[in-house]
Design a protein around this motif. Structure first.
Motif, PDB file in Angstrom:
ATOM      1  N   ILE A   1       0.921  -1.262  -0.209  1.00 36.70           N
ATOM      2  CA  ILE A   1       0.195   0.062   0.071  1.00 36.70           C
ATOM      3  C   ILE A   1       0.768   1.305  -0.060  1.00 36.70           C
ATOM      4  O   ILE A   1       1.771   1.417   0.926  1.00 36.70           O
ATOM      5  CB  ILE A   1      -0.841  -0.065   1.109  1.00 36.70           C
ATOM      6  CG1 ILE A   1      -1.812  -1.029   0.947  1.00 36.70           C
ATOM      7  CG2 ILE A   1      -1.537   1.490   1.397  1.00 36.70           C
ATOM      8  CD1 ILE A   1      -2.738  -1.486   2.299  1.00 36.70           C
ATOM      9  N   THR A   2       0.744   2.312  -1.000  1.00 33.04           N
ATOM     10  CA  THR A   2       1.483   3.384  -1.014  1.00 33.04           C
ATOM     11  C   THR A   2       0.689   4.555  -0.595  1.00 33.04           C
ATOM     12  O   THR A   2       1.059   5.536  -0.577  1.00 33.04           O
ATOM     13  CB  THR A   2       2.105   3.324  -2.408  1.00 33.04           C
ATOM     14  OG1 THR A   2       1.000   3.346  -3.571  1.00 33.04           O
ATOM     15  CG2 THR A   2       2.830   2.182  -2.737  1.00 33.04           C
ATOM     16  N   ARG A   3      -0.763   4.615  -0.748  1.00 39.39           N
ATOM     17  CA  ARG A   3      -1.579   5.699  -0.214  1.00 39.39           C
ATOM     18  C   ARG A   3      -1.474   5.874   1.202  1.00 39.39           C
ATOM     19  O   ARG A   3      -1.168   5.022   1.920  1.00 39.39           O
ATOM     20  CB  ARG A   3      -2.809   5.395  -0.691  1.00 39.39           C
ATOM     21  CG  ARG A   3      -3.177   5.242  -2.298  1.00 39.39           C
ATOM     22  CD  ARG A   3      -4.582   5.145  -2.638  1.00 39.39           C
ATOM     23  NE  ARG A   3      -4.936   3.488  -2.324  1.00 39.39           N
ATOM     24  CZ  ARG A   3      -4.730   2.827  -2.844  1.00 39.39           C
ATOM     25  NH1 ARG A   3      -4.176   2.607  -4.024  1.00 39.39           N
ATOM     26  NH2 ARG A   3      -5.559   1.624  -2.520  1.00 39.39           N
ATOM     27  N   ARG A   4      -1.634   7.071   1.632  1.00 40.11           N
ATOM     28  CA  ARG A   4      -1.828   7.421   2.909  1.00 40.11           C
ATOM     29  C   ARG A   4      -2.714   6.715   3.847  1.00 40.11           C
ATOM     30  O   ARG A   4      -3.927   6.533   3.385  1.00 40.11           O
ATOM     31  CB  ARG A   4      -1.750   8.837   3.245  1.00 40.11           C
ATOM     32  CG  ARG A   4      -1.998   9.382   4.680  1.00 40.11           C
ATOM     33  CD  ARG A   4      -2.057  10.760   4.994  1.00 40.11           C
ATOM     34  NE  ARG A   4      -2.146  11.165   6.121  1.00 40.11           N
ATOM     35  CZ  ARG A   4      -3.250  11.609   6.998  1.00 40.11           C
ATOM     36  NH1 ARG A   4      -4.638  11.413   6.143  1.00 40.11           N
ATOM     37  NH2 ARG A   4      -3.316  11.829   8.210  1.00 40.11           N
ATOM     38  N   VAL A   5      -2.356   5.830   4.643  1.00 42.13           N
ATOM     39  CA  VAL A   5      -3.472   5.052   5.487  1.00 42.13           C
ATOM     40  C   VAL A   5      -3.922   5.566   6.741  1.00 42.13           C
ATOM     41  O   VAL A   5      -3.006   6.141   7.515  1.00 42.13           O
ATOM     42  CB  VAL A   5      -2.737   3.578   5.927  1.00 42.13           C
ATOM     43  CG1 VAL A   5      -3.526   2.641   6.766  1.00 42.13           C
ATOM     44  CG2 VAL A   5      -2.287   2.901   4.629  1.00 42.13           C
TER      45      VAL A   5
ATOM     46  N   THR B   1      -8.347   5.632   3.145  1.00 40.51           N
ATOM     47  CA  THR B   1      -7.801   4.340   2.952  1.00 40.51           C
ATOM     48  C   THR B   1      -7.343   3.575   4.133  1.00 40.51           C
ATOM     49  O   THR B   1      -6.808   4.304   5.020  1.00 40.51           O
ATOM     50  CB  THR B   1      -6.505   4.308   2.066  1.00 40.51           C
ATOM     51  OG1 THR B   1      -6.869   4.669   0.552  1.00 40.51           O
ATOM     52  CG2 THR B   1      -5.884   2.912   1.953  1.00 40.51           C
ATOM     53  N   ILE B   2      -7.796   2.601   4.365  1.00 44.87           N
ATOM     54  CA  ILE B   2      -7.157   1.819   5.512  1.00 44.87           C
ATOM     55  C   ILE B   2      -6.331   0.673   5.389  1.00 44.87           C
ATOM     56  O   ILE B   2      -6.518   0.000   4.276  1.00 44.87           O
ATOM     57  CB  ILE B   2      -8.454   1.647   6.557  1.00 44.87           C
ATOM     58  CG1 ILE B   2      -9.461   0.478   5.712  1.00 44.87           C
ATOM     59  CG2 ILE B   2      -9.182   2.821   7.024  1.00 44.87           C
ATOM     60  CD1 ILE B   2     -10.633   0.120   6.644  1.00 44.87           C
ATOM     61  N   LYS B   3      -5.636   0.050   6.165  1.00 47.13           N
ATOM     62  CA  LYS B   3      -4.930  -1.239   6.181  1.00 47.13           C
ATOM     63  C   LYS B   3      -5.182  -2.102   7.287  1.00 47.13           C
ATOM     64  O   LYS B   3      -4.925  -1.578   8.381  1.00 47.13           O
ATOM     65  CB  LYS B   3      -3.757  -1.138   6.130  1.00 47.13           C
ATOM     66  CG  LYS B   3      -2.745  -2.477   5.925  1.00 47.13           C
ATOM     67  CD  LYS B   3      -1.400  -1.836   5.643  1.00 47.13           C
ATOM     68  CE  LYS B   3      -0.560  -1.925   7.293  1.00 47.13           C
ATOM     69  NZ  LYS B   3       0.873  -1.577   7.402  1.00 47.13           N
ATOM     70  N   VAL B   4      -6.125  -3.294   7.104  1.00 46.49           N
ATOM     71  CA  VAL B   4      -6.670  -3.921   8.205  1.00 46.49           C
ATOM     72  C   VAL B   4      -6.315  -5.307   8.046  1.00 46.49           C
ATOM     73  O   VAL B   4      -6.120  -5.775   7.027  1.00 46.49           O
ATOM     74  CB  VAL B   4      -8.017  -3.493   8.302  1.00 46.49           C
ATOM     75  CG1 VAL B   4      -8.467  -2.111   8.819  1.00 46.49           C
ATOM     76  CG2 VAL B   4      -8.873  -4.184   7.084  1.00 46.49           C
TER      77      VAL B   4
ATOM     78  N   ASP C   1      -6.990  -2.985  12.956  1.00 46.26           N
ATOM     79  CA  ASP C   1      -5.669  -2.409  12.323  1.00 46.26           C
ATOM     80  C   ASP C   1      -4.534  -2.601  13.383  1.00 46.26           C
ATOM     81  O   ASP C   1      -4.776  -3.096  14.466  1.00 46.26           O
ATOM     82  CB  ASP C   1      -5.797  -0.698  11.806  1.00 46.26           C
ATOM     83  CG  ASP C   1      -6.269   0.238  12.655  1.00 46.26           C
ATOM     84  OD1 ASP C   1      -6.195  -0.216  14.025  1.00 46.26           O
ATOM     85  OD2 ASP C   1      -6.470   1.118  12.508  1.00 46.26           O
ATOM     86  N   GLU C   2      -3.356  -2.037  13.002  1.00 45.97           N
ATOM     87  CA  GLU C   2      -2.225  -2.275  13.976  1.00 45.97           C
ATOM     88  C   GLU C   2      -2.202  -1.430  15.304  1.00 45.97           C
ATOM     89  O   GLU C   2      -1.969  -1.905  16.182  1.00 45.97           O
ATOM     90  CB  GLU C   2      -0.988  -1.633  13.202  1.00 45.97           C
ATOM     91  CG  GLU C   2       0.301  -1.877  13.817  1.00 45.97           C
ATOM     92  CD  GLU C   2       1.508  -1.851  13.017  1.00 45.97           C
ATOM     93  OE1 GLU C   2       2.446  -2.352  13.166  1.00 45.97           O
ATOM     94  OE2 GLU C   2       1.391  -1.279  11.946  1.00 45.97           O
TER      95      GLU C   2
ATOM     96  N   ILE D   1      -1.984  -9.092  13.465  1.00 43.86           N
ATOM     97  CA  ILE D   1      -2.896  -9.722  14.390  1.00 43.86           C
ATOM     98  C   ILE D   1      -2.918 -11.227  13.854  1.00 43.86           C
ATOM     99  O   ILE D   1      -2.827 -11.533  12.750  1.00 43.86           O
ATOM    100  CB  ILE D   1      -4.170  -9.336  14.197  1.00 43.86           C
ATOM    101  CG1 ILE D   1      -4.258  -7.879  14.392  1.00 43.86           C
ATOM    102  CG2 ILE D   1      -5.114  -9.821  15.116  1.00 43.86           C
ATOM    103  CD1 ILE D   1      -5.526  -7.027  13.919  1.00 43.86           C
ATOM    104  N   THR D   2      -3.092 -12.126  14.919  1.00 49.05           N
ATOM    105  CA  THR D   2      -3.163 -13.601  14.545  1.00 49.05           C
ATOM    106  C   THR D   2      -4.439 -13.979  15.537  1.00 49.05           C
ATOM    107  O   THR D   2      -4.902 -13.949  16.295  1.00 49.05           O
ATOM    108  CB  THR D   2      -2.250 -14.138  15.353  1.00 49.05           C
ATOM    109  OG1 THR D   2      -2.004 -13.953  16.688  1.00 49.05           O
ATOM    110  CG2 THR D   2      -0.860 -13.787  14.773  1.00 49.05           C
TER     111      THR D   2
END
Length: 206
Positions: A3-7, A21-24, A50-51, A85-86
């Motif tokens: 992912i290169t966009r601002r998250v 944009t989210i990274k989850v 998310d993180e 996350i696991t």
């Protein structure tokens, strides 16, 4: 794909934002619900984290908002991103503490030993006059109390049958996103978003 966009962190999202944009990571997925109308189609719920949530070690999703994806949404697999996350996170409630949750909107998670699995039943719903499968499992937890959990739809034919096949081995079952009702006392029912894990390794299961 990296992912290169601002998250944006999930915690700052609100209904008044435009594009984001989210990274989850998907930590839970419900069953597909189909619609018998002119458009047809189906929908299912997913639980995302998310993180920031992972670092805080949240055990369940306590959210003020929910998001709906439509034809304008873009979903990409972040295959080159690190996993943070696991597995599915649970926040267990013991059977003797279910009283305050009866008929409330808050959902619960429980864990216990399966003592009995009923045969599959067919229940006719007033909505659409359709018939859906159901089976009841009786669970005992660390408080030595028991409760009946009703499994519906695909959980009946999949999880219910699996539990029936191994019921003589006293399997441990963990279930999240359960609705607490007052049928014949306190009872539990699965929803389309419920997640069931058999023989989950946790301190509670030991």
């Amino acid at each position: 794909m990296a992912i290169t966009r601002r998250v944006l962190p999930l915690v700052i999202l609100n209904p008044y934002q435009g594009k984001w944009t989210i990274k989850v990571q998907v930590t839970g997925q419900g069953n597909m619900r189909t619609y018998k109308n002119a458009r047809g189609g189906g929908v299912f719920n997913v639980e995302l984290a998310d993180e920031d949530v992972a670092n805080k070690q949240f055990k369940s999703v306590q959210n003020d908002y929910e998001m709906t994806l439509n034809e304008n949404s873009e979903v990409e697999e972040a295959s080159n991103e690190a996993t943070f996350i696991t597995g599915t996170k649970f926040n267990f409630v013991t059977i003797d503490h279910l009283g305050p949750y009866v008929n409330s909107r808050e959902l619960v998670a429980i864990i216990g030993v399966v003592q009995n699995v009923s045969p599959t039943m067919s229940i006719r719903r007033k909505i659409h006059n359709e018939t859906i499968p159901k089976c009841d499992i009786t669970i005992a937890d660390e408080t030595k109390k028991t409760i009946v959990v009703s499994l519906w739809n695909d959980l009946t034919t999949n999880v219910g049958q699996e539990l029936m096949d191994i019921s003589d081995k006293s399997p441990i079952v963990a279930i999240k996103s359960l609705k607490v009702g007052d049928f014949q006392g306190v009872s539990l029912s699965t929803l389309s978003k419920s997640v069931v894990v058999i023989n989950l390794e946790t301190p509670e299961s030991n």
